[in-house]
Design a protein around this motif. Structure first.
Motif, PDB file in Angstrom:
ATOM      1  N   MET A  95      -1.622  13.714   4.225  1.00  0.00           N
ATOM      2  CA  MET A  95      -1.910  12.542   3.399  1.00  0.00           C
ATOM      3  C   MET A  95      -0.627  11.778   3.071  1.00  0.00           C
ATOM      4  O   MET A  95      -0.628  10.536   3.023  1.00  0.00           O
ATOM      5  N   GLY A  96       0.469  12.501   2.854  1.00  0.00           N
ATOM      6  CA  GLY A  96       1.745  11.832   2.625  1.00  0.00           C
ATOM      7  C   GLY A  96       2.218  11.082   3.855  1.00  0.00           C
ATOM      8  O   GLY A  96       2.761   9.973   3.752  1.00  0.00           O
ATOM      9  N   ALA A  97       2.009  11.674   5.037  1.00  0.00           N
ATOM     10  CA  ALA A  97       2.433  11.024   6.280  1.00  0.00           C
ATOM     11  C   ALA A  97       1.697   9.706   6.500  1.00  0.00           C
ATOM     12  O   ALA A  97       2.254   8.761   7.077  1.00  0.00           O
ATOM     13  N   LEU A  98       0.446   9.635   6.041  1.00  0.00           N
ATOM     14  CA  LEU A  98      -0.308   8.384   6.163  1.00  0.00           C
ATOM     15  C   LEU A  98       0.325   7.263   5.344  1.00  0.00           C
ATOM     16  O   LEU A  98       0.050   6.082   5.588  1.00  0.00           O
TER      17      LEU A  98
ATOM     18  N   ARG B  87       0.816  -1.220   0.000  1.00  0.00           N
ATOM     19  CA  ARG B  87       0.000   0.000   0.000  1.00  0.00           C
ATOM     20  C   ARG B  87       0.846   1.264   0.000  1.00  0.00           C
ATOM     21  O   ARG B  87       0.404   2.310  -0.486  1.00  0.00           O
ATOM     22  N   HIS B  88       2.077   1.196   0.542  1.00  0.00           N
ATOM     23  CA  HIS B  88       2.934   2.386   0.547  1.00  0.00           C
ATOM     24  C   HIS B  88       3.379   2.768  -0.858  1.00  0.00           C
ATOM     25  O   HIS B  88       3.853   3.882  -1.081  1.00  0.00           O
ATOM     26  N   ARG B  89       3.222   1.852  -1.808  1.00  0.00           N
ATOM     27  CA  ARG B  89       3.619   2.126  -3.196  1.00  0.00           C
ATOM     28  C   ARG B  89       2.444   2.597  -4.049  1.00  0.00           C
ATOM     29  O   ARG B  89       2.582   2.761  -5.254  1.00  0.00           O
TER      30      ARG B  89
ATOM     31  N   SER C 239      -2.642  12.665  -2.806  1.00  0.00           N
ATOM     32  CA  SER C 239      -2.672  11.242  -3.152  1.00  0.00           C
ATOM     33  C   SER C 239      -1.372  10.768  -3.787  1.00  0.00           C
ATOM     34  O   SER C 239      -1.093   9.565  -3.805  1.00  0.00           O
ATOM     35  N   ILE C 240      -0.573  11.704  -4.322  1.00  0.00           N
ATOM     36  CA  ILE C 240       0.645  11.313  -5.029  1.00  0.00           C
ATOM     37  C   ILE C 240       1.906  11.918  -4.431  1.00  0.00           C
ATOM     38  O   ILE C 240       2.999  11.679  -4.938  1.00  0.00           O
ATOM     39  N   VAL C 241       1.774  12.661  -3.327  1.00  0.00           N
ATOM     40  CA  VAL C 241       2.922  13.384  -2.784  1.00  0.00           C
ATOM     41  C   VAL C 241       4.018  12.438  -2.307  1.00  0.00           C
ATOM     42  O   VAL C 241       5.204  12.807  -2.263  1.00  0.00           O
ATOM     43  N   HIS C 242       3.675  11.193  -1.956  1.00  0.00           N
ATOM     44  CA  HIS C 242       4.682  10.231  -1.504  1.00  0.00           C
ATOM     45  C   HIS C 242       5.355   9.507  -2.674  1.00  0.00           C
ATOM     46  O   HIS C 242       6.095   8.547  -2.472  1.00  0.00           O
ATOM     47  N   ALA C 243       5.118   9.992  -3.890  1.00  0.00           N
ATOM     48  CA  ALA C 243       5.743   9.456  -5.110  1.00  0.00           C
ATOM     49  C   ALA C 243       5.474   7.966  -5.265  1.00  0.00           C
ATOM     50  O   ALA C 243       6.399   7.153  -5.359  1.00  0.00           O
ATOM     51  N   PRO C 244       4.208   7.578  -5.345  1.00  0.00           N
ATOM     52  CA  PRO C 244       3.878   6.146  -5.458  1.00  0.00           C
ATOM     53  C   PRO C 244       4.235   5.592  -6.831  1.00  0.00           C
ATOM     54  O   PRO C 244       4.327   6.321  -7.819  1.00  0.00           O
ATOM     55  N   ASP C 245       4.399   4.279  -6.874  1.00  0.00           N
ATOM     56  CA  ASP C 245       4.673   3.600  -8.140  1.00  0.00           C
ATOM     57  C   ASP C 245       3.392   3.362  -8.927  1.00  0.00           C
ATOM     58  O   ASP C 245       3.441   3.247 -10.157  1.00  0.00           O
ATOM     59  N   LEU C 246       2.263   3.240  -8.240  1.00  0.00           N
ATOM     60  CA  LEU C 246       0.959   3.056  -8.877  1.00  0.00           C
ATOM     61  C   LEU C 246       0.019   4.141  -8.381  1.00  0.00           C
ATOM     62  O   LEU C 246      -0.148   4.318  -7.162  1.00  0.00           O
ATOM     63  N   ILE C 247      -0.592   4.876  -9.297  1.00  0.00           N
ATOM     64  CA  ILE C 247      -1.541   5.933  -8.957  1.00  0.00           C
ATOM     65  C   ILE C 247      -2.897   5.545  -9.522  1.00  0.00           C
ATOM     66  O   ILE C 247      -3.030   5.332 -10.737  1.00  0.00           O
ATOM     67  N   VAL C 248      -3.900   5.423  -8.660  1.00  0.00           N
ATOM     68  CA  VAL C 248      -5.245   5.020  -9.068  1.00  0.00           C
ATOM     69  C   VAL C 248      -6.188   6.185  -8.808  1.00  0.00           C
ATOM     70  O   VAL C 248      -6.329   6.642  -7.662  1.00  0.00           O
ATOM     71  N   LEU C 249      -6.828   6.678  -9.850  1.00  0.00           N
ATOM     72  CA  LEU C 249      -7.674   7.859  -9.777  1.00  0.00           C
ATOM     73  C   LEU C 249      -9.075   7.486 -10.247  1.00  0.00           C
ATOM     74  O   LEU C 249      -9.264   7.087 -11.394  1.00  0.00           O
TER      75      LEU C 249
ATOM     76  N   GLY D 102       3.712   7.119   5.069  1.00  0.00           N
ATOM     77  CA  GLY D 102       5.073   6.983   5.555  1.00  0.00           C
ATOM     78  C   GLY D 102       6.026   8.090   5.166  1.00  0.00           C
ATOM     79  O   GLY D 102       7.229   7.999   5.437  1.00  0.00           O
ATOM     80  N   LEU D 103       5.537   9.156   4.534  1.00  0.00           N
ATOM     81  CA  LEU D 103       6.399  10.265   4.130  1.00  0.00           C
ATOM     82  C   LEU D 103       6.660  11.193   5.308  1.00  0.00           C
ATOM     83  O   LEU D 103       5.737  11.530   6.062  1.00  0.00           O
ATOM     84  N   ASP D 104       7.912  11.610   5.472  1.00  0.00           N
ATOM     85  CA  ASP D 104       8.266  12.553   6.531  1.00  0.00           C
ATOM     86  C   ASP D 104       7.451  13.841   6.403  1.00  0.00           C
ATOM     87  O   ASP D 104       7.257  14.350   5.294  1.00  0.00           O
ATOM     88  N   TRP D 105       6.987  14.370   7.540  1.00  0.00           N
ATOM     89  CA  TRP D 105       6.106  15.546   7.531  1.00  0.00           C
ATOM     90  C   TRP D 105       6.769  16.741   6.850  1.00  0.00           C
ATOM     91  O   TRP D 105       6.169  17.416   6.008  1.00  0.00           O
ATOM     92  N   GLY D 106       8.016  17.020   7.224  1.00  0.00           N
ATOM     93  CA  GLY D 106       8.712  18.154   6.624  1.00  0.00           C
ATOM     94  C   GLY D 106       8.904  17.980   5.124  1.00  0.00           C
ATOM     95  O   GLY D 106       8.746  18.926   4.348  1.00  0.00           O
ATOM     96  N   GLU D 107       9.236  16.759   4.708  1.00  0.00           N
ATOM     97  CA  GLU D 107       9.402  16.491   3.283  1.00  0.00           C
ATOM     98  C   GLU D 107       8.071  16.628   2.557  1.00  0.00           C
ATOM     99  O   GLU D 107       8.006  17.118   1.425  1.00  0.00           O
TER     100      GLU D 107
END
Length: 329
Positions: A110-113, A85-87, A158-168, A115-120
């Motif tokens: 949404m990125g933190a959910l 799910r992180h991807r 929805s994409i700020v964590h740079a996912p490999d799969l984006i479902v819209l 696993g993305l660092d808050w500051g990043e």
């Protein structure tokens, strides 16, 4: 921005998404009927269909949000969607943000959910908003934004964590033309960095411009899978011919296919690929000349309508046959 590294995961196939025979019942209603989806890695893939065709349910089963009654789904080669799910970045059909949050914080949250660092997350939010021309609202609260602007914020989240799969799921719904163009730009940019994009829509123009491949779902089943050009090739080419001379309509009609119709100063008709050169030869030899000639393949909209109407006609015929059988029993 590049995708986060996923070197520990080896993709087992050339497909990011593999769904086989997905079937879902809601009480007695079969919402999805043995749908297959194969989404190539690094592609933009559209799931098209009328409202109520089963697009959203198919996507949710693919992602493991709901379980299918039949069929299986693999993401990145795994039968356990939650393990990857992180991807994944997912924009659901139902939008929802905390109205008291500012745009930057909503995106970072949404990125933190995932696993993305808050500051990043806050830094990436600023970059995304600036690239899309939305920097003026980065510190505006969600409740003060228009529906379309809030939707863009949720999309970025929805994409700020740079996912490999984006479902819209129906991402263009409710967006004005300017934000639709921004979204198309963002989708292409994410594909160019290596992400796979899977989106549903019932608006053909976006799919025609964006999709590498697509599936058309109608009445709960997949009715077509292929490229945009392959879908358009289901229909014959459309010809508009205007003769140079003022010949009698009967003379001109004799040169053209039987279904040719005159509208204004031109004749309109359909013709298959093999008939184009013989047609041009007949017109040239006739001496009537060419004041105007255009030959074009129908658009994706026309192909979509053709496929759906065929399905509806078959459904109506089956229903009439069943009614007749019951009446005679």
């Amino acid at each position: 921005m590049r995708a986060d590294s996923a070197s520990g995961d080896q993709r087992l196939t050339d497909y990011c998404v593999e769904a086989r025979g997905l079937t879902k019942y809601f009480d007695e209603f079969k919402a999805v009927d043995h749908v297959d989806l194969e989404v190539p890695v690094g592609s933009i893939y559209g799931v098209l269909g009328p409202n109520g065709a089963g697009k959203t349910t198919s996507l949710r089963m693919t992602l493991g949000i709901i379980d299918p009654d039949e069929g299986t789904s693999r993401l990145f080669g795994s039968h356990k969607p939650q393990s990857v799910r992180h991807r994944i970045g997912y924009l659901p059909e139902e939008r929802g943000l905390y109205p008291g949050m500012k745009a930057r914080e909503a995106i970072a949250f949404m990125g933190a959910l995932r696993g993305l660092d808050w500051g990043e997350g806050r830094r990436r939010a600023a970059t995304f908003m600036a690239e899309l021309g939305l920097e003026r609202v980065i510190d505006e609260k969600i409740r003060k934004m228009s529906k379309g602007m809030a939707q863009m914020v949720q999309l970025i989240g929805s994409i700020v964590h740079a996912p490999d799969l984006i479902v819209l799921d129906e991402p263009f719904s409710g967006l004005d033309p300017v934000n639709q163009e921004r979204l198309e730009t963002l989708v292409r940019r994410e594909r160019d960095r290596g992400a796979t994009i899977l989106f549903s829509t019932h608006v053909m123009a976006h799919a025609e411009r964006l999709c590498d491949r697509l599936a058309i779902i109608a009445r709960s089943q997949r009715r077509f899978e292929g490229t945009v050009d392959e879908a358009r090739a289901l229909l014959p080419m459309q010809v508009r011919y205007a003769p140079r001379t003022g010949a009698d309509d009967g003379v001109i009609a004799a040169l053209l296919p039987a279904d040719a119709q005159r509208r204004g100063d031109a004749w309109h008709f359909a013709i298959d690929d093999a008939g184009v050169e013989p047609l041009l030869a007949r017109i040239t030899a006739s001496g009537h000349g060419v004041a105007g000639l255009s030959i074009a393949r129908p658009g994706l909209h026309d192909a979509f309508v053709h496929i759906v109407r065929q399905v509806d006609a078959g459904f109506a015929a089956d229903a009439a046959e069943e009614a007749a059988a019951e009446a005679s029993a």
